[in-house]
Scaffold this motif. Structure first.
Motif, PDB file in Angstrom:
ATOM      1  N   VAL A 180      46.851  31.111  32.622  1.00 47.96           N
ATOM      2  CA  VAL A 180      46.058  32.432  33.854  1.00 47.96           C
ATOM      3  C   VAL A 180      44.846  32.485  34.459  1.00 47.96           C
ATOM      4  CG1 VAL A 180      45.725  34.315  33.415  1.00 47.96           C
ATOM      5  CG2 VAL A 180      47.549  34.099  31.476  1.00 47.96           C
ATOM      6  N   SER A 183      46.249  33.361  40.820  1.00 48.37           N
ATOM      7  CA  SER A 183      45.093  33.956  42.179  1.00 48.37           C
ATOM      8  C   SER A 183      46.780  33.173  42.990  1.00 48.37           C
ATOM      9  CB  SER A 183      44.516  32.750  42.408  1.00 48.37           C
ATOM     10  OG  SER A 183      43.672  32.756  43.976  1.00 48.37           O
ATOM     11  N   LEU A 186      49.419  35.946  42.738  1.00 49.99           N
ATOM     12  CA  LEU A 186      49.105  37.125  43.240  1.00 49.99           C
ATOM     13  C   LEU A 186      49.737  36.784  44.680  1.00 49.99           C
ATOM     14  CD1 LEU A 186      46.277  38.333  41.183  1.00 49.99           C
ATOM     15  CD2 LEU A 186      48.315  39.825  41.804  1.00 49.99           C
ATOM     16  N   ARG A 187      48.946  35.672  45.147  1.00 49.66           N
ATOM     17  CA  ARG A 187      49.232  35.609  46.402  1.00 49.66           C
ATOM     18  C   ARG A 187      50.679  35.607  47.440  1.00 49.66           C
ATOM     19  NH1 ARG A 187      45.803  33.281  50.560  1.00 49.66           N
ATOM     20  NH2 ARG A 187      46.860  32.100  50.946  1.00 49.66           N
ATOM     21  N   VAL A 220      53.369  40.346  38.818  1.00 50.72           N
ATOM     22  CA  VAL A 220      52.433  38.520  38.436  1.00 50.72           C
ATOM     23  C   VAL A 220      52.085  39.196  36.326  1.00 50.72           C
ATOM     24  CG1 VAL A 220      50.160  37.211  38.010  1.00 50.72           C
ATOM     25  CG2 VAL A 220      51.098  38.202  40.398  1.00 50.72           C
ATOM     26  N   GLN A 221      51.536  40.613  36.595  1.00 52.04           N
ATOM     27  CA  GLN A 221      51.644  41.015  34.937  1.00 52.04           C
ATOM     28  C   GLN A 221      52.776  41.036  34.115  1.00 52.04           C
ATOM     29  OE1 GLN A 221      50.218  44.687  34.493  1.00 52.04           O
ATOM     30  NE2 GLN A 221      51.108  45.062  33.082  1.00 52.04           N
ATOM     31  N   TYR A 268      52.123  38.886  46.267  1.00 51.31           N
ATOM     32  CA  TYR A 268      51.338  40.345  47.659  1.00 51.31           C
ATOM     33  C   TYR A 268      52.669  40.479  48.692  1.00 51.31           C
ATOM     34  CZ  TYR A 268      48.390  42.996  50.441  1.00 51.31           C
ATOM     35  OH  TYR A 268      48.479  43.832  51.680  1.00 51.31           O
ATOM     36  N   LEU A 269      53.676  39.119  49.240  1.00 48.31           N
ATOM     37  CA  LEU A 269      53.405  39.211  50.148  1.00 48.31           C
ATOM     38  C   LEU A 269      56.079  39.798  49.357  1.00 48.31           C
ATOM     39  CD1 LEU A 269      53.434  35.087  51.294  1.00 48.31           C
ATOM     40  CD2 LEU A 269      52.597  37.550  52.361  1.00 48.31           C
ATOM     41  N   MET A 280      42.257  40.164  44.282  1.00 47.89           N
ATOM     42  CA  MET A 280      41.850  38.728  42.994  1.00 47.89           C
ATOM     43  C   MET A 280      41.806  39.576  41.707  1.00 47.89           C
ATOM     44  SD  MET A 280      43.883  36.142  43.141  1.00 47.89           S
ATOM     45  CE  MET A 280      43.962  36.218  45.137  1.00 47.89           C
ATOM     46  N   VAL A 281      42.296  39.614  40.917  1.00 46.73           N
ATOM     47  CA  VAL A 281      41.961  40.325  39.964  1.00 46.73           C
ATOM     48  C   VAL A 281      42.376  39.527  38.649  1.00 46.73           C
ATOM     49  CG1 VAL A 281      42.545  42.788  40.784  1.00 46.73           C
ATOM     50  CG2 VAL A 281      44.561  41.398  39.601  1.00 46.73           C
ATOM     51  N   LEU A 341      53.434  37.001  33.904  1.00 48.02           N
ATOM     52  CA  LEU A 341      52.931  36.628  33.115  1.00 48.02           C
ATOM     53  C   LEU A 341      52.947  37.033  31.570  1.00 48.02           C
ATOM     54  CD1 LEU A 341      49.651  36.154  34.694  1.00 48.02           C
ATOM     55  CD2 LEU A 341      50.903  34.374  33.929  1.00 48.02           C
ATOM     56  N   GLN A 384      48.853  45.701  46.305  1.00 47.57           N
ATOM     57  CA  GLN A 384      48.664  45.212  45.891  1.00 47.57           C
ATOM     58  C   GLN A 384      48.829  46.096  44.256  1.00 47.57           C
ATOM     59  OE1 GLN A 384      45.529  43.219  45.893  1.00 47.57           O
ATOM     60  NE2 GLN A 384      45.596  43.106  43.791  1.00 47.57           N
ATOM     61  N   ARG A 395      46.126  41.962  30.881  1.00 54.32           N
ATOM     62  CA  ARG A 395      47.379  43.446  31.120  1.00 54.32           C
ATOM     63  C   ARG A 395      47.946  41.891  30.361  1.00 54.32           C
ATOM     64  NH1 ARG A 395      46.143  45.388  36.469  1.00 54.32           N
ATOM     65  NH2 ARG A 395      48.372  45.273  36.498  1.00 54.32           N
ATOM     66  N   SER A 396      48.546  41.445  30.487  1.00 59.34           N
ATOM     67  CA  SER A 396      49.442  40.457  30.497  1.00 59.34           C
ATOM     68  C   SER A 396      49.823  40.138  28.932  1.00 59.34           C
ATOM     69  CB  SER A 396      49.657  39.743  31.281  1.00 59.34           C
ATOM     70  OG  SER A 396      48.977  38.473  32.419  1.00 59.34           O
ATOM     71  N   VAL A 407      45.554  40.017  49.790  1.00 62.56           N
ATOM     72  CA  VAL A 407      45.586  40.679  47.852  1.00 62.56           C
ATOM     73  C   VAL A 407      44.045  40.545  47.255  1.00 62.56           C
ATOM     74  CG1 VAL A 407      46.044  38.003  46.917  1.00 62.56           C
ATOM     75  CG2 VAL A 407      47.048  40.267  45.716  1.00 62.56           C
ATOM     76  N   ALA A 442      52.046  43.829  43.360  1.00 64.52           N
ATOM     77  CA  ALA A 442      52.193  43.053  42.931  1.00 64.52           C
ATOM     78  C   ALA A 442      51.204  42.760  41.440  1.00 64.52           C
ATOM     79  CB  ALA A 442      51.134  42.173  44.258  1.00 64.52           C
ATOM     80  N   GLU A 443      50.604  43.299  41.383  1.00 62.38           N
ATOM     81  CA  GLU A 443      49.851  43.217  39.816  1.00 62.38           C
ATOM     82  C   GLU A 443      50.605  43.128  38.761  1.00 62.38           C
ATOM     83  OE1 GLU A 443      46.097  45.547  39.924  1.00 62.38           O
ATOM     84  OE2 GLU A 443      45.116  44.621  41.466  1.00 62.38           O
ATOM     85  N   MET A 453      50.846  43.462  27.251  1.00 59.84           N
ATOM     86  CA  MET A 453      52.793  43.477  28.161  1.00 59.84           C
ATOM     87  C   MET A 453      53.751  43.050  26.795  1.00 59.84           C
ATOM     88  SD  MET A 453      55.029  43.501  31.984  1.00 59.84           S
ATOM     89  CE  MET A 453      54.741  45.302  31.714  1.00 59.84           C
ATOM     90  N   ALA A 477      48.553  37.009  53.038  1.00 60.32           N
ATOM     91  CA  ALA A 477      48.516  36.980  51.267  1.00 60.32           C
ATOM     92  C   ALA A 477      47.046  36.980  51.691  1.00 60.32           C
ATOM     93  CB  ALA A 477      49.753  35.389  50.761  1.00 60.32           C
ATOM     94  N   LEU A 517      44.644  38.975  35.696  1.00 58.25           N
ATOM     95  CA  LEU A 517      45.045  39.839  34.111  1.00 58.25           C
ATOM     96  C   LEU A 517      45.714  39.198  32.638  1.00 58.25           C
ATOM     97  CD1 LEU A 517      47.791  39.346  37.444  1.00 58.25           C
ATOM     98  CD2 LEU A 517      46.833  41.404  36.796  1.00 58.25           C
TER      99      LEU A 517
END
Lengths: 176, 398
Positions: free
Chosen positions: A12, A17, A20-21, A37-38, A24-25, B19-20, A41, A30, B25-26, B17, A33-34, B29, B14, B22
């Protein structure tokens, strides 16, 4: 700490990173996108005990992410989560300054929002992640022919919804 | 078009964005995804063991029970070598009618990625009904994902609710008669994996979770199936609730909520209390509330000791509706209530309106249903037909 847990944590930290990029596309937002990915994952975590040996964790995560995005987009019915209004193109200066570059990004973001989820996915995979057509097809679970046709349609759509972008790209291409 | 320039601009876009981290959170979930998969592996193991042993069927129909259905009655499509459910030597055999009707659904989907990517295929799957002494009978056919993950039967046994995807990719709550007739689309944008439609004791209303993935937590609503009107729960949307049970007195809805707590609500969504020692810093992590006693004082749950989850640990990796229970607890104290199982492994628990319980246990190489009265005393038991041991019970009616 459990070995598998530690291994997943490492995955992870090292891959969020990049994921997420791409996300986002795909989403243009934002928070979306989070979420994307979440969600990917989390599914990877569920399958980690069978993925960690195969070394396919990232491929699995990305595949899940792209499929989820297409699925969510269908469910939302309203595809544009990104700003849909294209800014007026700036003319004149052939060397893009900072403001022009910002406007260009905004234009591209808005143009991407006009594409379907699958067209956007194809563009991101082919031109951002530099995947081959075969790799893109495998990730999306479609044929290479579909990738080709979706790519062509996506580029054509970009030209239609953002002619100034197409013009810029075409003129830059012509000078090289 | 200049593809290099497109590549460069996509890369710059890109970069916007933020960065966080996750990880947490993952994992949260993931645990919620695990909810619908917990304990299902135990039944899968049962099937494998049965197939290896190759023993004979030992269902004990009561001599006074109704005659079996004609031979051409279709059977559940589970093909395994017969298992032997071992009955307690002192047990009284249950008759038809004592248990009510037991409704079964499939345990797993044909293609697991369908669940992992929120899809629905055209593959159908059947729900089945059984009562002691009578051959299993087919009820209706549903989309496979619905049959596995969210189909529920009303307490009176007359109607089935499930969540399916329409042609536009929208998940909606559907209700039909138990034979599949009079099918009606009730509400759109409904969660199909976390909270299965939960019936009120009068078999008229359904608790469901509206699912709008891109606008934050959805709402919980109680649908009146007769009028198709919804009363939305007010207050905190972010309960993170999954897997609810509605008590037979109508006053309590017990739900697994975020951070593995168990919260009791009234029918309007007003929080009544939490079950001690579950979730947060408690000793137990609750993954699902399966069934509630008529007054909500006892709950059948699936729970694990704190820390006993994560990759390769805790809940299994098989889907299913997570109607599996591994403990009966007191909702006021959180303490476990011992059931007279005769040393057999608990698999499922369903409270009935009179306070008695239908309890499914693993026994020998098969499965056995026990009837336990409201005082906790065993009434009798019956072995399940072999073809049903690899299915999940989705409801007990009557």
């Amino acid at each position: 700490m459990d070995f598998l847990v530690s291994e997943f944590d490492s995955f992870v930290r090292s891959r969020t990173s990049a994921l997420l990029r791409s996300a986002y596309l795909l989403t243009g937002d934002q928070h979306l996108a989070e979420d994307l990915v979440q969600s990917a994952l989390a599914r990877t975590h569920r399958a980690w005990s069978r993925l960690h040996d195969s070394g396919n964790a990232e491929a699995y995560t990305r595949k899940t992410m792209y499929h989820l995005q297409v699925s969510w987009w269908r469910r939302r019915r309203v595809p544009e989560s990104m700003p849909g209004v294209l800014p007026e193109p700036r003319g004149g200066d052939p060397v893009p300054d900072h403001a022009q570059q910002t406007a260009l990004r905004f234009t591209l973001r808005a143009a991407l929002a006009k594409l379907s989820a699958k067209q956007r996915a194809v563009l991101v995979l082919r031109f951002f992640e530099d995947r081959t057509e075969a790799q893109t097809a495998e990730l999306l679970g479609v044929t290479v022919g579909t990738v080709k046709s979706q790519t062509a349609r996506a580029l054509a759509r970009l030209r239609t919804v953002a002619p100034e972008l197409a013009e810029l790209y075409a003129s830059e291409g012509a000078t090289r | 078009m200049n593809e290099e320039r497109l590549r460069r601009d996509l890369a710059e876009l890109a970069d916007e964005v933020t960065m966080v981290d996750l990880r947490e959170r993952s994992l949260r979930m993931s645990r919620r995804l695990g909810i619908q998969r917990a304990l299902a592996s135990s039944v899968a193991v049962l099937v494998v063991v049965g197939a290896i042993t190759g023993a004979a069927v030992a269902v004990r129909p009561h001599p006074d029970g109704p005659a079996p259905l004609p031979a051409d009655t279709p059977s559940p499509p589970v093909s395994v070598t017969p298992n032997v459910p071992v009955l307690s030597s002192s047990a009284v055999a249950l008759r038809a009618g004592q248990l009510g009707r037991i409704v079964y659904g499939p345990l797993d989907v044909t293609d697991r990625t369908v669940l992992e990517t929120d899809q629905q295929t055209t593959v159908p799957a059947d729900l089945w009904s059984w009562q002691p002494g009578v051959a299993p009978s087919r009820l209706l056919s549903l989309p496979e994902v619905a049959a596995v993950a969210n189909a529920t039967v009303s307490p009176d046994g007359r109607r089935i609710a499930w969540v399916e995807m329409d042609d536009n990719g929208v998940w909606g709550l559907v209700v039909a008669n138990a034979d599949g007739s009079d099918k009606s689309w009730m509400v759109s944008q409904v969660n199909h994996l976390c909270l299965a439609p939960t019936w009120s004791p009068d078999s008229r209303r359904l608790l469901f979770w509206e699912n709008l993935p891109d606008v934050g937590p959805g709402r919980y609503g109680v649908l009146d199936t007769a009028t198709k009107t919804v009363r939305w729960w007010s207050g905190d949307r972010n309960r993170g609730g999954c897997y609810a049970a509605w008590s037979a007195d109508g006053g309590t809805i017990a739900m697994h909520t975020s951070d593995f707590t168990i919260t009791l609500y009234d029918v309007t969504g007003r929080k009544l209390r939490e079950v001690p020692d579950h979730g947060g810093f408690g000793a137990w992590l609750c993954f699902a509330v399966v069934s509630a006693s008529p007054d909500g004082s006892r709950l059948a749950v699936v729970r694990f000791a704190t820390g006993d989850d994560g990759p390769g640990k805790g809940p299994g990796d098989l889907p299913g509706q997570n109607l599996w229970a591994n403990a009966l607890i007191d909702s006021r104290t959180g303490k476990e209530i011992t059931l007279p199982l005769g040393g057999r492994e608990l698999l499922q628990v369903f409270f009935r309106a009179d306070g008695s319980m239908v309890v499914r246990v693993r026994s020998g190489h098969g499965t056995v249903l026990l009837l336990i009265d409201k005082a906790g005393r065993p009434v009798g038991e019956v072995g399940e037909p072999t073809e049903l041991t690899a299915m999940q019970i989705v409801g007990v009616t009557g």
